[in-house]
Design a protein around this motif. Sequence first.
Motif, PDB file in Angstrom:
ATOM      1  N   SER A 192       0.857  -1.186   0.000  1.00  0.00           N
ATOM      2  CA  SER A 192       0.000   0.000   0.000  1.00  0.00           C
ATOM      3  C   SER A 192       0.895   1.238   0.000  1.00  0.00           C
ATOM      4  CB  SER A 192      -0.941   0.012   1.208  1.00  0.00           C
ATOM      5  OG  SER A 192      -0.237  -0.185   2.414  1.00  0.00           O
ATOM      6  N   LEU A 193       0.484   2.246  -0.763  1.00  0.00           N
ATOM      7  CA  LEU A 193       1.262   3.471  -0.934  1.00  0.00           C
ATOM      8  C   LEU A 193       0.460   4.673  -0.454  1.00  0.00           C
ATOM      9  CD1 LEU A 193       2.598   2.883  -4.573  1.00  0.00           C
ATOM     10  CD2 LEU A 193       3.761   2.359  -2.413  1.00  0.00           C
ATOM     11  N   TYR A 194       1.162   5.604   0.197  1.00  0.00           N
ATOM     12  CA  TYR A 194       0.561   6.845   0.676  1.00  0.00           C
ATOM     13  C   TYR A 194       1.419   8.019   0.213  1.00  0.00           C
ATOM     14  CZ  TYR A 194      -2.184   3.780   3.645  1.00  0.00           C
ATOM     15  OH  TYR A 194      -3.038   2.794   4.098  1.00  0.00           O
ATOM     16  N   ASP A 195       0.775   9.041  -0.296  1.00  0.00           N
ATOM     17  CA  ASP A 195       1.459  10.230  -0.815  1.00  0.00           C
ATOM     18  C   ASP A 195       1.676  11.216   0.331  1.00  0.00           C
ATOM     19  OD1 ASP A 195       2.289  12.551  -2.047  1.00  0.00           O
ATOM     20  OD2 ASP A 195       0.864  12.399  -3.703  1.00  0.00           O
ATOM     21  N   ASP A 196       2.921  11.399   0.719  1.00  0.00           N
ATOM     22  CA  ASP A 196       3.207  12.273   1.859  1.00  0.00           C
ATOM     23  C   ASP A 196       3.103  13.746   1.501  1.00  0.00           C
ATOM     24  OD1 ASP A 196       4.022  12.510   4.643  1.00  0.00           O
ATOM     25  OD2 ASP A 196       5.895  13.332   3.868  1.00  0.00           O
ATOM     26  N   THR A 197       3.083  14.086   0.210  1.00  0.00           N
ATOM     27  CA  THR A 197       2.926  15.498  -0.167  1.00  0.00           C
ATOM     28  C   THR A 197       1.493  15.963   0.011  1.00  0.00           C
ATOM     29  OG1 THR A 197       2.502  15.002  -2.512  1.00  0.00           O
ATOM     30  CG2 THR A 197       4.802  15.291  -1.834  1.00  0.00           C
ATOM     31  N   THR A 198       0.541  15.057  -0.147  1.00  0.00           N
ATOM     32  CA  THR A 198      -0.874  15.413  -0.001  1.00  0.00           C
ATOM     33  C   THR A 198      -1.478  14.841   1.284  1.00  0.00           C
ATOM     34  OG1 THR A 198      -1.644  13.446  -1.182  1.00  0.00           O
ATOM     35  CG2 THR A 198      -1.150  15.411  -2.503  1.00  0.00           C
ATOM     36  N   GLY A 199      -0.806  13.839   1.856  1.00  0.00           N
ATOM     37  CA  GLY A 199      -1.362  13.164   3.015  1.00  0.00           C
ATOM     38  C   GLY A 199      -2.472  12.203   2.657  1.00  0.00           C
ATOM     39  N   ALA A 200      -2.574  11.834   1.385  1.00  0.00           N
ATOM     40  CA  ALA A 200      -3.674  10.991   0.916  1.00  0.00           C
ATOM     41  C   ALA A 200      -3.177   9.592   0.559  1.00  0.00           C
ATOM     42  CB  ALA A 200      -4.335  11.619  -0.304  1.00  0.00           C
ATOM     43  N   PRO A 201      -4.030   8.588   0.710  1.00  0.00           N
ATOM     44  CA  PRO A 201      -3.678   7.254   0.234  1.00  0.00           C
ATOM     45  C   PRO A 201      -3.647   7.235  -1.283  1.00  0.00           C
ATOM     46  CG  PRO A 201      -5.978   7.304   0.884  1.00  0.00           C
ATOM     47  CD  PRO A 201      -5.396   8.634   1.277  1.00  0.00           C
ATOM     48  N   PHE A 202      -2.834   6.350  -1.849  1.00  0.00           N
ATOM     49  CA  PHE A 202      -2.777   6.266  -3.304  1.00  0.00           C
ATOM     50  C   PHE A 202      -3.224   4.902  -3.824  1.00  0.00           C
ATOM     51  CE2 PHE A 202       0.048   5.454  -7.147  1.00  0.00           C
ATOM     52  CZ  PHE A 202      -0.853   6.036  -8.035  1.00  0.00           C
ATOM     53  N   ALA A 203      -2.582   3.824  -3.369  1.00  0.00           N
ATOM     54  CA  ALA A 203      -2.908   2.526  -3.952  1.00  0.00           C
ATOM     55  C   ALA A 203      -2.706   1.394  -2.957  1.00  0.00           C
ATOM     56  CB  ALA A 203      -2.048   2.272  -5.186  1.00  0.00           C
ATOM     57  N   LEU A 204      -3.534   0.376  -3.097  1.00  0.00           N
ATOM     58  CA  LEU A 204      -3.345  -0.922  -2.466  1.00  0.00           C
ATOM     59  C   LEU A 204      -3.308  -1.925  -3.601  1.00  0.00           C
ATOM     60  CD1 LEU A 204      -3.269  -2.960  -0.097  1.00  0.00           C
ATOM     61  CD2 LEU A 204      -5.778  -2.914  -0.129  1.00  0.00           C
ATOM     62  N   MET A 205      -2.217  -2.684  -3.693  1.00  0.00           N
ATOM     63  CA  MET A 205      -2.038  -3.507  -4.884  1.00  0.00           C
ATOM     64  C   MET A 205      -1.354  -4.832  -4.584  1.00  0.00           C
ATOM     65  SD  MET A 205       0.829  -0.899  -6.408  1.00  0.00           S
ATOM     66  CE  MET A 205       1.363  -1.824  -7.843  1.00  0.00           C
ATOM     67  N   ASP A 206      -1.629  -5.807  -5.431  1.00  0.00           N
ATOM     68  CA  ASP A 206      -0.876  -7.050  -5.399  1.00  0.00           C
ATOM     69  C   ASP A 206       0.587  -6.727  -5.656  1.00  0.00           C
ATOM     70  OD1 ASP A 206      -0.706 -10.105  -5.704  1.00  0.00           O
ATOM     71  OD2 ASP A 206       0.211  -9.352  -7.544  1.00  0.00           O
ATOM     72  N   CYS A 207       1.491  -7.432  -4.955  1.00  0.00           N
ATOM     73  CA  CYS A 207       2.904  -7.063  -5.038  1.00  0.00           C
ATOM     74  C   CYS A 207       3.763  -8.095  -5.770  1.00  0.00           C
ATOM     75  CB  CYS A 207       3.463  -6.848  -3.635  1.00  0.00           C
ATOM     76  SG  CYS A 207       4.926  -5.774  -3.583  1.00  0.00           S
ATOM     77  N   GLN A 208       3.114  -9.114  -6.352  1.00  0.00           N
ATOM     78  CA  GLN A 208       3.920 -10.132  -7.031  1.00  0.00           C
ATOM     79  C   GLN A 208       4.693  -9.543  -8.209  1.00  0.00           C
ATOM     80  OE1 GLN A 208       2.392 -13.216  -9.882  1.00  0.00           O
ATOM     81  NE2 GLN A 208       2.819 -14.588  -8.165  1.00  0.00           N
ATOM     82  N   ARG A 209       4.022  -8.739  -9.027  1.00  0.00           N
ATOM     83  CA  ARG A 209       4.684  -8.147 -10.192  1.00  0.00           C
ATOM     84  C   ARG A 209       5.816  -7.206  -9.757  1.00  0.00           C
ATOM     85  NH1 ARG A 209       3.315  -5.728 -15.296  1.00  0.00           N
ATOM     86  NH2 ARG A 209       5.372  -5.526 -16.289  1.00  0.00           N
ATOM     87  N   VAL A 210       5.614  -6.522  -8.642  1.00  0.00           N
ATOM     88  CA  VAL A 210       6.640  -5.614  -8.125  1.00  0.00           C
ATOM     89  C   VAL A 210       7.893  -6.405  -7.746  1.00  0.00           C
ATOM     90  CG1 VAL A 210       7.217  -3.936  -6.329  1.00  0.00           C
ATOM     91  CG2 VAL A 210       4.909  -3.978  -7.302  1.00  0.00           C
ATOM     92  N   GLY A 211       7.699  -7.471  -6.964  1.00  0.00           N
ATOM     93  CA  GLY A 211       8.827  -8.282  -6.544  1.00  0.00           C
ATOM     94  C   GLY A 211       9.533  -8.953  -7.703  1.00  0.00           C
ATOM     95  N   ALA A 212       8.756  -9.344  -8.723  1.00  0.00           N
ATOM     96  CA  ALA A 212       9.333 -10.001  -9.891  1.00  0.00           C
ATOM     97  C   ALA A 212      10.155  -9.038 -10.737  1.00  0.00           C
ATOM     98  CB  ALA A 212       8.223 -10.620 -10.742  1.00  0.00           C
ATOM     99  N   ALA A 213      10.032  -7.745 -10.475  1.00  0.00           N
ATOM    100  CA  ALA A 213      10.817  -6.736 -11.200  1.00  0.00           C
ATOM    101  C   ALA A 213      11.948  -6.185 -10.342  1.00  0.00           C
ATOM    102  CB  ALA A 213       9.907  -5.599 -11.671  1.00  0.00           C
ATOM    103  N   ARG A 214      11.650  -5.789  -9.117  1.00  0.00           N
ATOM    104  CA  ARG A 214      12.705  -5.164  -8.307  1.00  0.00           C
ATOM    105  C   ARG A 214      13.766  -6.146  -7.839  1.00  0.00           C
ATOM    106  NH1 ARG A 214      12.580  -7.977  -3.608  1.00  0.00           N
ATOM    107  NH2 ARG A 214      11.200  -7.230  -1.982  1.00  0.00           N
ATOM    108  N   THR A 215      13.399  -7.432  -7.691  1.00  0.00           N
ATOM    109  CA  THR A 215      14.398  -8.413  -7.262  1.00  0.00           C
ATOM    110  C   THR A 215      15.485  -8.624  -8.307  1.00  0.00           C
ATOM    111  OG1 THR A 215      12.795  -9.504  -5.826  1.00  0.00           O
ATOM    112  CG2 THR A 215      14.750 -10.773  -6.428  1.00  0.00           C
ATOM    113  N   PRO A 216      15.136  -8.911  -9.571  1.00  0.00           N
ATOM    114  CA  PRO A 216      16.210  -9.025 -10.574  1.00  0.00           C
ATOM    115  C   PRO A 216      16.928  -7.712 -10.835  1.00  0.00           C
ATOM    116  CG  PRO A 216      14.064  -9.188 -11.625  1.00  0.00           C
ATOM    117  CD  PRO A 216      13.823  -9.263 -10.152  1.00  0.00           C
TER     118      PRO A 216
END
Length: 325
Positions: free
Chosen positions: A92-116
Amino acid sequence: MSNALHILTRTDLADIEITPEEVIELVEEGYLAFARGDSSCPVKLMMPLPNTARDAVSYSMLGYDGSLEHLGFKTSYRQGSDSAEKYYTTISLYDDTTGAPFALMDCQRVGAARTPATTAITARHAAREGAETALMIGTGVQGRNTLPYLLTALPGLRRLRLFGTHPEGIAASRAALRRWFPDRELELVDDVRTAAADSDIVVVASGRAAHPKVRTDWLPPGGLLISVASKGVESGALRAADYAVATSTGQLGVTGTRLAGAGGELVIDAELPDIVAGRAPGRRAQSDRVFAFSSGMVITDIPVAHALATRAVAAGRGQRVQLWS
């Protein structure tokens, strides 16, 4: 609608385009921001569940990316060491410039990219000069993109080798390489020790029993062994190295204590953020056998997740939910 949250599923994110080069740049900037002191990344919290018969584990990570000014919370749960179907991870991501929530998302695709991407960045800084051969051990979700990412960071690689035991994973690894580098060949190996002794870079992202556990002293002089939090690396692999690198010494102390060997001490020569920032070398000498421990840091998940979420939202994907209404 300022407190609305974008909910993005695995399907919403599956075909969002992002290149290995883009991900490597995002992850590298995540490390640089942390090295500058602009970001914060406490050590991962990991908790084995009491019912050991199910071999379940859960963990969470919290961090702040100073480049994006976004806060991220990542959670993971897995029941069983070898059950990809029962592994669930979200961010889950929160925008600290606005103080607002941004996204809640599945993280499999993220891990499959940032790990390699982390593997590729490590290799770019810690592999010996003129490295030509890379061996990838493992074909799980987080390992399938490793060879094209390595080739993006080190275009001089000439031989790309793979050890895997799952036909689906081998096919997916071939497809990933073909997608980004259609002219490159993939060599399958069946003798891990022999292949490791003839490889400049060895990446281990495998499970427990598919192959003999990889030892640092199998490497040729100048070799680089990268463990992606892998159980396929021999205990004591870190202590046996001439030079040791970790993404985070703190997280090594949580998830990699066995790498010091029986009664050994976890001694790291350099952390990856400092290496990327030019404050520490990736190796001391070209002949060093280098061991690198890669454990995910949420400061690298956040920029990749943000890029995927931003593109998915722009494409009309997902749902916008008033969770706090």
